[in-house]
Design an enzyme around this catalytic site. Structure first.
Site, PDB file in Angstrom:
ATOM      1  N   CYS A   1       0.752  -1.245   0.000  1.00 34.35           N
ATOM      2  CA  CYS A   1       0.000   0.000   0.000  1.00 34.35           C
ATOM      3  C   CYS A   1       0.789   1.307   0.000  1.00 34.35           C
ATOM      4  O   CYS A   1       0.875   2.000  -1.018  1.00 34.35           O
ATOM      5  CB  CYS A   1      -0.935  -0.036   1.209  1.00 34.35           C
ATOM      6  SG  CYS A   1      -1.926   1.418   1.443  1.00 34.35           S
TER       7      CYS A   1
ATOM      8  N   HIS B   1      -3.116   6.713   4.352  1.00 33.87           N
ATOM      9  CA  HIS B   1      -2.088   5.744   4.741  1.00 33.87           C
ATOM     10  C   HIS B   1      -0.669   6.232   4.441  1.00 33.87           C
ATOM     11  O   HIS B   1       0.211   5.445   4.097  1.00 33.87           O
ATOM     12  CB  HIS B   1      -2.332   4.391   4.059  1.00 33.87           C
ATOM     13  CG  HIS B   1      -1.885   3.241   4.928  1.00 33.87           C
ATOM     14  ND1 HIS B   1      -2.309   1.948   4.716  1.00 33.87           N
ATOM     15  CD2 HIS B   1      -1.060   3.191   6.001  1.00 33.87           C
ATOM     16  CE1 HIS B   1      -1.758   1.150   5.601  1.00 33.87           C
ATOM     17  NE2 HIS B   1      -1.003   1.886   6.403  1.00 33.87           N
TER      18      HIS B   1
END
Length: 484
Positions: free
Chosen positions: A82, A148
């Site tokens: 990610c 994130h």
């Protein structure tokens, strides 16, 4: 009346751009620039949508994007998970150059063979983010969904985005149904589905800014775990045949839930006559989790630098430039989006900033190719999926993977063996040596941090994990940090 409405719209646009330092003279220059919607999925496999051959999942809206736009067959994430891929999208730079090579905040395996590269708290604050130059060029900008890339000062509203409806959480988001302790959403009722909640926020942004150029970074949490979907969609897959015999109805419903939200955004563009001047990107941050996603027959999945972990679906619909139904086989990477968006928006990059990527506009317009034949990966970490630290290079149709624990390599001819089933390193010795040397030289050029031998290595305890946080980076005052 029509003339009055036209003048009113022009006045509104002038007022809007004035806030960004633009004058009436530059308004004409921004009028023809496309709106840009970047749809980023989390953990979606290469073939999780019908446009890439999936006959089990229902994805008519994403498939429509492919029919009306360009579908890429060799698009890559710059990392197998990610945060580093997201950083590459937003900066146009290799994760290794950023020092952000693992999902944040990472993990610790205190007895593994190698000590992993340390990580920053977030996307370095001295790095330019795509929202900054687009905003300076007159675009309204918004980040909706998963960030994130750090909390606090690292959040999108501090990095150039005009609006942020995002969470800077570090770990798994725990539930797809409200309430969400980590994301406070006005007006959301218990039981509301997260994908739809984010889509509503995106719709509000588009409605608010439809009279001026806008950039929407629409970052869905789907189809990352927890694997949860709405009951009516789950039930609709009863009796439906999955050719893999997995028949994962919940995951399929989760994918379809994303597709429905894509459909809502496309319908909104059409209602406001924005579709013809809006470029829509569809991409995933890494390969799908191998146990549930469709990775197109490629080897492995998320967390690995084999093709299943880094080869992604990429679709771009840009009606004013892209021929409907086009298919592009040129290898491209997530580092290429930043310069692509700048060129589309006729925007200047932030002062002092440079990118590693190449603009995809020549491919999209089918006016030329890319002056590049090599892509790289650097993953000096142990993934939750079980992979060990690795690096990789793709040069033309050949790909070499280096395994940092024992320094062995694998070489594949992707043109003949896209599933990476036959290691040719012992046969193609000269090619192997040359590609390995080139990978090493690239690592040095970007200042890549390598893992080092662990003095506390214990083979029988090598897979033990110490919490989920690098202790030197743990900030007890950060509400997004998981506790030990």
């Amino acid at each position: 009346m029509l003339e009055f409405m036209r003048r009113l719209a022009t006045t509104a646009a002038l007022c809007a751009v004035t806030a960004f330092g633009l004058t009436s003279e530059s308004l004409a220059q921004t009028a023809d620039r496309p709106n840009i919607i970047f749809l980023l999925l989390d953990d979606m496999g290469y073939a999780d949508v019908g446009a890439y051959g999936n006959s089990y999942h229902r994805t008519p809206n994403v498939d429509r994007l492919a029919k009306e736009g360009m579908r890429f067959t060799n698009a890559y994430a710059a990392a197998p998970n990610c945060s580093p891929t997201r950083a590459s999208i937003l900066t146009g730079r290799w994760p290794a150059r950023l020092g952000l090579t693992q999902y944040l905040p990472g993990n610790v395996l205190p007895h593994a063979k190698l000590l992993q590269a340390q990580l920053p708290l977030g996307l370095p604050l001295d790095e330019a983010v795509i929202a900054e130059p687009l905003g300076a060029a007159g675009y309204a900008t918004a980040c909706v969904g998963k960030w994130h890339l750090g909390a606090g000062d690292y959040m999108p509203e501090k990095r150039g985005f005009d609006e942020s409806f995002a969470s800077g959480h570090w770990g798994s988001h725990r539930t797809m149904f409200a309430p969400h302790k980590w994301l406070q959403v006005p007006g959301v009722q218990n039981g509301d589905y997260l994908t739809e909640t984010l889509t509503k926020a995106a719709e509000r942004f588009i409605e608010k800014n439809r009279e001026r150029p806008f950039f929407l970074y629409m970052s869905y949490y789907s189809v990352h775990g927890p694997i949860q979907a709405k009951r009516n969609l789950i039930d609709s897959y009863a009796g439906r045949t999955d050719p893999t015999d997995r028949n994962h109805a919940i995951y399929a419903a989760m994918v379809e839930g994303v597709d429905q939200s894509v459909g809502r955004l496309l319908s909104l563009l059409e209602r406001h006559d924005l579709a013809s001047n809006t470029a829509v990107f569809f991409f995933s941050d890494n390969g799908g989790v191998a146990s549930r996603a469709f990775n197109g027959g490629f080897r492995s999945g998320k967390g690995y630098v084999w093709e299943g972990g880094i080869r992604e679906p990429l679709i771009v619909r840009w009606p004013e430039a892209v021929r409907a139904g086009a298919v592009e086989d040129t290898p491209v990477s997530s580092i290429d989006f930043y310069p692509t968006l700048l060129e589309m928006a006729a925007a200047e990059d932030s002062e002092g900033h440079s990118t590693d990527g190449k603009s995809l506009v020549p491919l999209l317009r089918q006016t030329g190719g890319l002056e590049r034949d090599t892509l790289y990966w650097h993953y000096p970490h142990y993934s939750n999926a079980g992979s060990a630290p690795t690096g990789a290079i793709r040069k033309g149709g050949w790909k070499l993977i280096e395994f940092y624990e024992d320094s062995h390599v694998e070489l594949y001819n992707l043109g003949e063996d896209p599933a990476e089933s036959k290691d040719l390193s012992a046969v193609e010795k000269q090619r192997t040596a040359e590609m390995r040397e080139e990978l090493s030289a690239w690592r040095e050029s970007v200042g890549a941090t390598m893992p080092v031998p662990n003095p506390d290595y214990a083979p029988d305890r090598a897979k033990e994990r110490y919490g989920t946080v690098y202790k030197p980076h743990w900030d007890p005052s950060d509400p997004f940090m998981p506790r030990q």
